[in-house]
Write a protein that holds these residues in place. Structure first.
Motif, PDB file in Angstrom:
ATOM      1  N   MET A   1    -120.888  40.863 -64.127  1.00  0.00           N
ATOM      2  CA  MET A   1    -121.495  40.319 -65.430  1.00  0.00           C
ATOM      3  C   MET A   1    -122.669  39.852 -65.473  1.00  0.00           C
ATOM      4  N   LYS A   2    -123.749  39.741 -66.186  1.00  0.00           N
ATOM      5  CA  LYS A   2    -125.105  39.259 -65.762  1.00  0.00           C
ATOM      6  C   LYS A   2    -125.547  38.201 -66.931  1.00  0.00           C
ATOM      7  N   ILE A   3    -125.512  36.815 -66.779  1.00  0.00           N
ATOM      8  CA  ILE A   3    -125.566  35.854 -67.707  1.00  0.00           C
ATOM      9  C   ILE A   3    -126.932  35.172 -67.621  1.00  0.00           C
ATOM     10  N   LEU A   4    -127.781  35.149 -68.595  1.00  0.00           N
ATOM     11  CA  LEU A   4    -128.963  34.331 -68.412  1.00  0.00           C
ATOM     12  C   LEU A   4    -128.838  32.917 -69.405  1.00  0.00           C
ATOM     13  N   GLY A   5    -128.756  31.731 -68.615  1.00  0.00           N
ATOM     14  CA  GLY A   5    -128.944  30.445 -69.344  1.00  0.00           C
ATOM     15  C   GLY A   5    -130.256  29.994 -69.626  1.00  0.00           C
ATOM     16  N   ILE A   6    -130.530  29.310 -70.877  1.00  0.00           N
ATOM     17  CA  ILE A   6    -131.655  29.036 -71.246  1.00  0.00           C
ATOM     18  C   ILE A   6    -131.591  27.433 -71.920  1.00  0.00           C
ATOM     19  N   SER A   7    -132.471  26.453 -71.260  1.00  0.00           N
ATOM     20  CA  SER A   7    -132.626  25.281 -72.030  1.00  0.00           C
ATOM     21  C   SER A   7    -134.022  25.037 -72.498  1.00  0.00           C
ATOM     22  N   ALA A   8    -134.367  24.668 -73.610  1.00  0.00           N
ATOM     23  CA  ALA A   8    -135.705  24.516 -74.191  1.00  0.00           C
ATOM     24  C   ALA A   8    -135.770  23.614 -75.277  1.00  0.00           C
ATOM     25  N   HIS A   9    -137.221  23.437 -75.555  1.00  0.00           N
ATOM     26  CA  HIS A   9    -137.545  22.841 -76.747  1.00  0.00           C
ATOM     27  C   HIS A   9    -137.159  21.237 -77.068  1.00  0.00           C
ATOM     28  N   TYR A  10    -136.701  20.661 -75.928  1.00  0.00           N
ATOM     29  CA  TYR A  10    -136.583  19.127 -76.075  1.00  0.00           C
ATOM     30  C   TYR A  10    -137.442  18.598 -75.163  1.00  0.00           C
ATOM     31  N   HIS A  11    -136.901  18.850 -73.727  1.00  0.00           N
ATOM     32  CA  HIS A  11    -137.752  18.398 -72.443  1.00  0.00           C
ATOM     33  C   HIS A  11    -137.192  19.007 -71.304  1.00  0.00           C
ATOM     34  N   ASP A  12    -137.737  19.415 -70.418  1.00  0.00           N
ATOM     35  CA  ASP A  12    -137.534  19.989 -69.098  1.00  0.00           C
ATOM     36  C   ASP A  12    -136.831  21.212 -69.568  1.00  0.00           C
ATOM     37  N   SER A  13    -137.708  22.362 -69.854  1.00  0.00           N
ATOM     38  CA  SER A  13    -136.865  23.647 -70.262  1.00  0.00           C
ATOM     39  C   SER A  13    -136.699  24.456 -68.912  1.00  0.00           C
ATOM     40  N   ALA A  14    -135.707  25.242 -68.951  1.00  0.00           N
ATOM     41  CA  ALA A  14    -135.374  25.876 -67.637  1.00  0.00           C
ATOM     42  C   ALA A  14    -134.651  27.352 -67.797  1.00  0.00           C
ATOM     43  N   ALA A  15    -134.446  28.008 -66.868  1.00  0.00           N
ATOM     44  CA  ALA A  15    -133.755  29.255 -67.087  1.00  0.00           C
ATOM     45  C   ALA A  15    -132.940  29.311 -65.732  1.00  0.00           C
ATOM     46  N   ALA A  16    -131.624  29.978 -65.813  1.00  0.00           N
ATOM     47  CA  ALA A  16    -130.827  30.058 -64.684  1.00  0.00           C
ATOM     48  C   ALA A  16    -130.055  31.503 -64.899  1.00  0.00           C
ATOM     49  N   LEU A  17    -129.742  32.151 -63.859  1.00  0.00           N
ATOM     50  CA  LEU A  17    -129.277  33.475 -63.989  1.00  0.00           C
ATOM     51  C   LEU A  17    -127.736  33.527 -63.031  1.00  0.00           C
ATOM     52  N   VAL A  18    -126.734  33.936 -63.852  1.00  0.00           N
ATOM     53  CA  VAL A  18    -125.485  33.917 -63.229  1.00  0.00           C
ATOM     54  C   VAL A  18    -125.157  35.423 -62.904  1.00  0.00           C
ATOM     55  N   VAL A  19    -124.734  35.784 -61.909  1.00  0.00           N
ATOM     56  CA  VAL A  19    -124.412  37.251 -61.665  1.00  0.00           C
ATOM     57  C   VAL A  19    -123.142  37.337 -61.234  1.00  0.00           C
ATOM     58  N   ASP A  20    -122.092  37.834 -61.773  1.00  0.00           N
ATOM     59  CA  ASP A  20    -120.726  37.959 -61.246  1.00  0.00           C
ATOM     60  C   ASP A  20    -120.116  36.809 -61.001  1.00  0.00           C
ATOM     61  N   GLY A  21    -120.435  35.588 -61.716  1.00  0.00           N
ATOM     62  CA  GLY A  21    -119.909  34.397 -61.649  1.00  0.00           C
ATOM     63  C   GLY A  21    -120.608  33.370 -60.705  1.00  0.00           C
ATOM     64  N   VAL A  22    -121.557  33.727 -60.147  1.00  0.00           N
ATOM     65  CA  VAL A  22    -122.415  32.965 -58.969  1.00  0.00           C
ATOM     66  C   VAL A  22    -123.842  32.670 -59.672  1.00  0.00           C
ATOM     67  N   PRO A  23    -124.353  31.507 -59.251  1.00  0.00           N
ATOM     68  CA  PRO A  23    -125.788  31.624 -59.599  1.00  0.00           C
ATOM     69  C   PRO A  23    -126.672  32.343 -58.547  1.00  0.00           C
ATOM     70  N   VAL A  24    -127.708  32.699 -58.967  1.00  0.00           N
ATOM     71  CA  VAL A  24    -128.568  33.530 -58.057  1.00  0.00           C
ATOM     72  C   VAL A  24    -129.894  33.025 -58.150  1.00  0.00           C
ATOM     73  N   ALA A  25    -130.236  32.366 -59.387  1.00  0.00           N
ATOM     74  CA  ALA A  25    -131.798  32.022 -59.649  1.00  0.00           C
ATOM     75  C   ALA A  25    -131.660  30.883 -60.749  1.00  0.00           C
ATOM     76  N   ALA A  26    -132.214  29.680 -60.307  1.00  0.00           N
ATOM     77  CA  ALA A  26    -132.488  28.862 -61.669  1.00  0.00           C
ATOM     78  C   ALA A  26    -133.763  28.253 -61.048  1.00  0.00           C
ATOM     79  N   VAL A  27    -134.487  27.815 -62.141  1.00  0.00           N
ATOM     80  CA  VAL A  27    -135.908  26.912 -62.216  1.00  0.00           C
ATOM     81  C   VAL A  27    -136.469  26.459 -63.513  1.00  0.00           C
ATOM     82  N   GLN A  28    -136.864  25.337 -63.255  1.00  0.00           N
ATOM     83  CA  GLN A  28    -137.465  24.703 -64.420  1.00  0.00           C
ATOM     84  C   GLN A  28    -138.884  25.313 -64.891  1.00  0.00           C
TER      85      GLN A  28
END
Ligand code: FE2
Length: 586
Positions: A1-28
């Motif tokens: 399962m491939k899930i993208l997480g997003i934080s934005a619009h307040y401060h320090d926006s970022a994205a993170a990708l979790v594939v099969d339950g484990v993070p594979v990428a995350a960056v501000q």
């Protein structure tokens, strides 16, 4: 399962990708856009995460946003109306900020990414903080505490988490806006002339120069409540009614005139000491309150582990006191406890809780960002007529240890960049930790920081206890630089560049497996100096985000007083110009 997480619009926006339950990428987003604390929609970060995993947006099973934007809007609207008519001026501002983009997040994500609207999910803001702290920790069952400025309504939550066949995160209690430890600290940050949401750690640094002589006054503006929580006294604050000012005239009557941000702080003057005493006092009240809340949570849950998230968990002094005094045996603070970390927290929360996927162990490191390209560095440096050597690992480590022992400042880039605000060994400036002259040189030539802000040390896990007074569980808290601990008195003079005014240090305790090259370098430096400790500060100049690519590192190296730059096998040194040669002779 491939899930993208997003934080934005307040401060320090970022994205993170979790594939099969484990993070594979995350960056501000700031690391890619190069705008510090970038709060915009993190298009660059999303694009990089997908590219890194060779995915298209259509491959995603879900995109998860880190807060329920309608709830947040409802909170702003309610507070604005409650405070009417004082608040009518702030209403358009709040509307612009909230209604403009935040509320219509689903449409925004769908249009930016071209994903089906039904795949776009939301978590509560503090659920995302809790998940970032708990699900990435090695603890199977833990108490959870989150504290920040504000999410939708909550500013602090307390609960428990359990991982296993079924993952649960139960936030049992919350404190609601406007009662907020994060906003309290930010109000004092503004009062002391620093930038809110950015410079809170300067208040902590300044606190070491003061004495908590004004604790009684601070307790007038934030009171403890009989249920063990706290409440601000509204007449001292304005953040609940206006975006323009966080403290009221009653606050100024109580503490005296605020510090103009353009005036330097001189703690040798009475006015400078007043500001330092106020910083020490709010710091003390914050610590006492958190320790009490954590102690009550420990007594209630009887659990040995605490996972602590939210922006307030960046306060290393408070974290160290929670560990020492609350009864928890271990305290886990993730490398990105603030809002940037919520991108990963939201993705993990959706994976475990919404989709009921089985628990997975998450690698215990912060290195989820883009990798540095050593070949780019070597090519750029050669084209620029600088001196480049390419060495095998063992030779490189010995060479850099020689440079550090000769008091050279080294830009150290190694593999994937850190997720979170701290350089933990992959994008660091390293230097000898012994003399205050080194601290002053770093401040003058590179970091341009206030004198009262300390630099941090990094030490091998094997030697940490010799130099630092770590309580049980202290090394764990220091894994991601989340605790401030005393430097042992006999080493304070020998570690003067990394020992703060009050004899403490925000030390990173490095296990070999987390960053093997830096660990080898610390050992090689220890063979030369007798002390396997280095000064470790983030690789950036004042006002810029931490460097991400090799070329950004190179550009920073060329612009300021860094003596050597390392990425992979490449080590670059500046060719001495005629004037520099003269300086050396002089
Ligand atoms: Fe937050």
């Amino acid at each position: 399962m491939k899930i993208l997480g997003i934080s934005a619009h307040y401060h320090d926006s970022a994205a993170a990708l979790v594939v099969d339950g484990v993070p594979v990428a995350a960056v501000q987003e700031e690391r890619l856009s190069r705008r510090k604390n970038d709060a915009g929609f993190p298009l660059n970060a999303v694009e990089w995460c997908l590219d890194h995993a060779k995915l298209d947006p259509g491959d995603l099973d879900a995109v998860v946003f880190y807060e329920r934007s309608m709830l947040k809007f409802a909170r702003i609207l309610t507070c604005t109306l409650r405070a009417f008519p004082q608040s009518w001026r702030s209403f358009p501002h709040a509307m612009k900020n909230s209604l403009g983009e935040k509320v219509w997040v689903r449409g925004l994500i769908a249009s930016h990414l071209g994903v089906d609207r039904r795949k776009i999910l939301f978590t509560g803001h503090h659920e995302a903080h809790a998940a970032a702290a708990f699900l990435a920790s090695p603890s199977p069952r833990a108490a959870i505490l989150t504290a920040d400025g504000v999410g939708e309504w909550a500013t602090l939550t307390a609960g428990t988490g359990a991982r296993g066949e079924k993952t649960t995160i139960s936030l049992l209690r919350e404190v609601r806006f406007p009662h907020s430890l994060g906003m309290l600290y930010s109000t004092f940050t503004a009062y002391l002339g620093f930038a809110v949401n950015e410079d809170e750690y300067k208040v902590m640094g300044l606190a070491a120069y003061g004495r908590p002589t004004m604790v009684d006054q601070v307790r007038k503006v934030i009171r403890r409540t009989p249920d063990g929580a706290f409440a601000i006294v509204p007449e001292y604050f304005e953040y609940q009614t206006t975006a323009a000012r966080s403290y009221s005239s009653s606050f100024v009557d109580l503490f005296g005139p605020p510090r103009p941000s353009y005036e330097p702080i001189d703690v040798a003057t009475a006015e400078g000491r007043r500001f330092a005493d106020i910083a020490a006092s709010v710091q003390r009240v914050l610590e006492d309150t958190l320790v009490d809340i954590a102690r009550a949570l420990q007594q209630e849950t009887k659990l040995p582990d605490l996972c602590f998230g939210g922006g307030v968990a960046l306060n290393g002094l408070a974290n160290a006191r929670i560990l020492a005094e609350s009864g928890f045996e271990r305290v886990f603070v993730p490398p990105a406890p603030g809002d940037a970390g919520c991108a990963l927290g939201a993705a993990l929360y959706a994976d475990r809780v919404y989709f009921n996927n089985p628990d997975r162990d998450i690698p215990d490191h912060p290195f989820w960002g883009p990798a540095v390209d050593a070949a780019h560095l070597a090519r750029a440096a050669r084209e620029d007529d600088q001196h480049v050597d390419e060495l095998d690992d063992a030779a490189l480590v010995e060479r850099v240890a020689d440079d550090l022992a000769a008091n050279r400042i080294v830009g150290w880039m190694d593999g994937a960049s850190e997720y979170g605000p701290r350089a933990l060994g992959h994008r660091s400036l390293l230097a000898a930790p012994h003399a205050t002259a080194m601290r002053d040189r770093l401040n003058r030539d590179i970091k341009h920081r206030e004198e009262f802000r300390p630099f941090a040390p990094v030490v091998t896990a094997e030697a940490a206890d010799r130099y630092f007074d770590l309580p049980a569980g202290g090394a764990r808290l220091a894994r991601f630089m989340s605790g401030v601990f005393p430097v042992r008195p006999e080493w304070r003079a020998g570690l003067a560049a990394v020992t703060h005014m009050d004899g403490s240090a925000r030390v990173q305790v490095l296990e070999r497996s987390m960053a093997p090259r830096l660990h080898a370098l610390l050992e090689a430096y220890g063979r030369r100096s007798g002390i396997p400790v280095l000064l470790n500060t983030s690789f950036n100049v004042a006002g810029e985000p931490i460097v991400n690519t090799a070329l950004e590192g190179y550009s920073t190296f060329r612009r300021c007083g860094i003596d050597a730059l390392v990425a992979g096998p490449a080590i670059v040194t500046k060719r001495a110009t005629a004037s520099a040669k003269r300086e050396h002779v002089a």
